[in-house]
Design a protein around this motif. Structure first.
Motif, PDB file in Angstrom:
ATOM      1  N   THR A   1       2.574  34.303 -62.334  1.00  0.00           N
ATOM      2  CA  THR A   1       3.990  34.612 -62.201  1.00  0.00           C
ATOM      3  C   THR A   1       4.089  35.995 -61.562  1.00  0.00           C
ATOM      4  OG1 THR A   1       4.160  35.722 -64.338  1.00  0.00           O
ATOM      5  CG2 THR A   1       4.558  33.323 -64.313  1.00  0.00           C
ATOM      6  N   GLU A   2       5.222  36.297 -60.989  1.00  0.00           N
ATOM      7  CA  GLU A   2       5.385  37.610 -60.375  1.00  0.00           C
ATOM      8  C   GLU A   2       5.324  38.720 -61.430  1.00  0.00           C
ATOM      9  OE1 GLU A   2       8.127  40.010 -57.140  1.00  0.00           O
ATOM     10  OE2 GLU A   2       8.626  37.934 -57.625  1.00  0.00           O
ATOM     11  N   ASP A   3       5.863  38.456 -62.608  1.00  0.00           N
ATOM     12  CA  ASP A   3       5.810  39.449 -63.680  1.00  0.00           C
ATOM     13  C   ASP A   3       4.360  39.745 -64.073  1.00  0.00           C
ATOM     14  OD1 ASP A   3       7.062  41.128 -65.727  1.00  0.00           O
ATOM     15  OD2 ASP A   3       6.319  39.627 -67.150  1.00  0.00           O
ATOM     16  N   TYR A   4       3.544  38.710 -64.189  1.00  0.00           N
ATOM     17  CA  TYR A   4       2.133  38.898 -64.532  1.00  0.00           C
ATOM     18  C   TYR A   4       1.421  39.656 -63.413  1.00  0.00           C
ATOM     19  CZ  TYR A   4      -2.584  37.894 -66.201  1.00  0.00           C
ATOM     20  OH  TYR A   4      -3.875  38.010 -66.642  1.00  0.00           O
ATOM     21  N   ALA A   5       1.748  39.360 -62.164  1.00  0.00           N
ATOM     22  CA  ALA A   5       1.150  40.071 -61.031  1.00  0.00           C
ATOM     23  C   ALA A   5       1.475  41.560 -61.110  1.00  0.00           C
ATOM     24  CB  ALA A   5       1.630  39.482 -59.704  1.00  0.00           C
ATOM     25  N   ARG A   6       2.708  41.905 -61.455  1.00  0.00           N
ATOM     26  CA  ARG A   6       3.084  43.317 -61.608  1.00  0.00           C
ATOM     27  C   ARG A   6       2.240  43.991 -62.689  1.00  0.00           C
ATOM     28  NH1 ARG A   6       8.182  41.720 -60.187  1.00  0.00           N
ATOM     29  NH2 ARG A   6       8.748  41.084 -62.272  1.00  0.00           N
ATOM     30  N   LYS A   7       2.069  43.290 -63.824  1.00  0.00           N
ATOM     31  CA  LYS A   7       1.263  43.841 -64.922  1.00  0.00           C
ATOM     32  C   LYS A   7      -0.198  44.007 -64.505  1.00  0.00           C
ATOM     33  CE  LYS A   7       4.238  42.138 -68.548  1.00  0.00           C
ATOM     34  NZ  LYS A   7       4.421  41.226 -69.662  1.00  0.00           N
ATOM     35  N   MET A   8      -0.705  43.054 -63.742  1.00  0.00           N
ATOM     36  CA  MET A   8      -2.092  43.150 -63.285  1.00  0.00           C
ATOM     37  C   MET A   8      -2.265  44.291 -62.285  1.00  0.00           C
ATOM     38  SD  MET A   8      -4.109  41.114 -64.877  1.00  0.00           S
ATOM     39  CE  MET A   8      -5.493  40.573 -63.878  1.00  0.00           C
ATOM     40  N   VAL A   9      -1.279  44.503 -61.418  1.00  0.00           N
ATOM     41  CA  VAL A   9      -1.340  45.628 -60.481  1.00  0.00           C
ATOM     42  C   VAL A   9      -1.367  46.938 -61.268  1.00  0.00           C
ATOM     43  CG1 VAL A   9      -0.048  46.895 -58.707  1.00  0.00           C
ATOM     44  CG2 VAL A   9      -0.334  44.410 -58.514  1.00  0.00           C
ATOM     45  N   GLU A  10      -0.516  47.051 -62.282  1.00  0.00           N
ATOM     46  CA  GLU A  10      -0.504  48.262 -63.120  1.00  0.00           C
ATOM     47  C   GLU A  10      -1.841  48.452 -63.830  1.00  0.00           C
ATOM     48  OE1 GLU A  10       2.798  48.256 -65.854  1.00  0.00           O
ATOM     49  OE2 GLU A  10       4.154  47.547 -64.283  1.00  0.00           O
ATOM     50  N   PHE A  11      -2.364  47.380 -64.383  1.00  0.00           N
ATOM     51  CA  PHE A  11      -3.651  47.436 -65.074  1.00  0.00           C
ATOM     52  C   PHE A  11      -4.752  47.849 -64.092  1.00  0.00           C
ATOM     53  CE2 PHE A  11      -7.291  44.696 -66.823  1.00  0.00           C
ATOM     54  CZ  PHE A  11      -7.781  45.708 -67.618  1.00  0.00           C
ATOM     55  N   GLY A  12      -4.735  47.287 -62.913  1.00  0.00           N
ATOM     56  CA  GLY A  12      -5.719  47.632 -61.897  1.00  0.00           C
ATOM     57  C   GLY A  12      -5.628  49.087 -61.487  1.00  0.00           C
ATOM     58  N   ARG A  13      -4.423  49.601 -61.386  1.00  0.00           N
ATOM     59  CA  ARG A  13      -4.256  51.027 -61.046  1.00  0.00           C
ATOM     60  C   ARG A  13      -4.826  51.912 -62.146  1.00  0.00           C
ATOM     61  NH1 ARG A  13       1.715  50.174 -58.427  1.00  0.00           N
ATOM     62  NH2 ARG A  13       0.933  49.601 -56.352  1.00  0.00           N
ATOM     63  N   ASP A  14      -4.618  51.502 -63.407  1.00  0.00           N
ATOM     64  CA  ASP A  14      -5.217  52.242 -64.521  1.00  0.00           C
ATOM     65  C   ASP A  14      -6.744  52.224 -64.415  1.00  0.00           C
ATOM     66  OD1 ASP A  14      -2.708  52.768 -65.595  1.00  0.00           O
ATOM     67  OD2 ASP A  14      -2.850  51.190 -67.126  1.00  0.00           O
ATOM     68  N   LEU A  15      -7.292  51.063 -64.094  1.00  0.00           N
ATOM     69  CA  LEU A  15      -8.744  50.953 -63.955  1.00  0.00           C
ATOM     70  C   LEU A  15      -9.253  51.823 -62.810  1.00  0.00           C
ATOM     71  CD1 LEU A  15      -9.220  47.106 -64.481  1.00  0.00           C
ATOM     72  CD2 LEU A  15      -9.801  48.930 -66.086  1.00  0.00           C
ATOM     73  N   LEU A  16      -8.538  51.834 -61.710  1.00  0.00           N
ATOM     74  CA  LEU A  16      -8.946  52.641 -60.562  1.00  0.00           C
ATOM     75  C   LEU A  16      -8.920  54.138 -60.881  1.00  0.00           C
ATOM     76  CD1 LEU A  16      -7.230  50.657 -57.686  1.00  0.00           C
ATOM     77  CD2 LEU A  16      -9.696  50.934 -58.044  1.00  0.00           C
TER      78      LEU A  16
END
Length: 115
Positions: A92-107
């Motif tokens: 879902t687009e909402d999940y994609a937003r959360k994954m982008v945020e999570f990925g930025r935290d990981l980076l």
């Protein structure tokens, strides 16, 4: 890591490419567990596999998040929107937003071991 309380749709399992092709043809075959007669040994081996798959799934989610964050990076000339990322990953687009945020935290180094 994404919110564990979120409801996830079930994903279809990925094929296990390292399982011998003749074993894949046999629907009863699964990492040779069907050949174990001792229930204690079966439980121990099945538990090992369960833990290994959970760890692998968690690690794969981290890599999904890293990729999503990189694809959404506004500095990229070929940047993707969260809608595009969601479509590609079947999220879902909402999940994609959360994954982008999570990925930025990981980076930024906030939650992942060495890659």
């Amino acid at each position: 890591m994404p919110d564990p309380e979120r409801s996830e749709r079930r994903l279809r399992p990925a094929p296990l490419l390292f399982d011998p092709s003749e074993a894949v043809a046999d629907p009863e075959h699964f990492f040779d567990l069907e050949s174990l007669d001792d229930p204690a040994e079966l439980l121990a081996r099945a538990t090992e596999l369960t833990l290994a798959f959970r760890a692998a799934a968690d690690r794969a989610v981290e890599f999904q998040a890293l990729a999503a964050a990189q694809l959404a990076d506004p500095r990229r000339f070929d940047r993707l929107t969260t809608e595009d990322i969601a479509r590609r990953a079947e999220w879902t687009e909402d999940y994609a937003r959360k994954m982008v945020e999570f990925g930025r935290d990981l980076l930024r180094g906030e939650g992942m071991g060495p890659v």
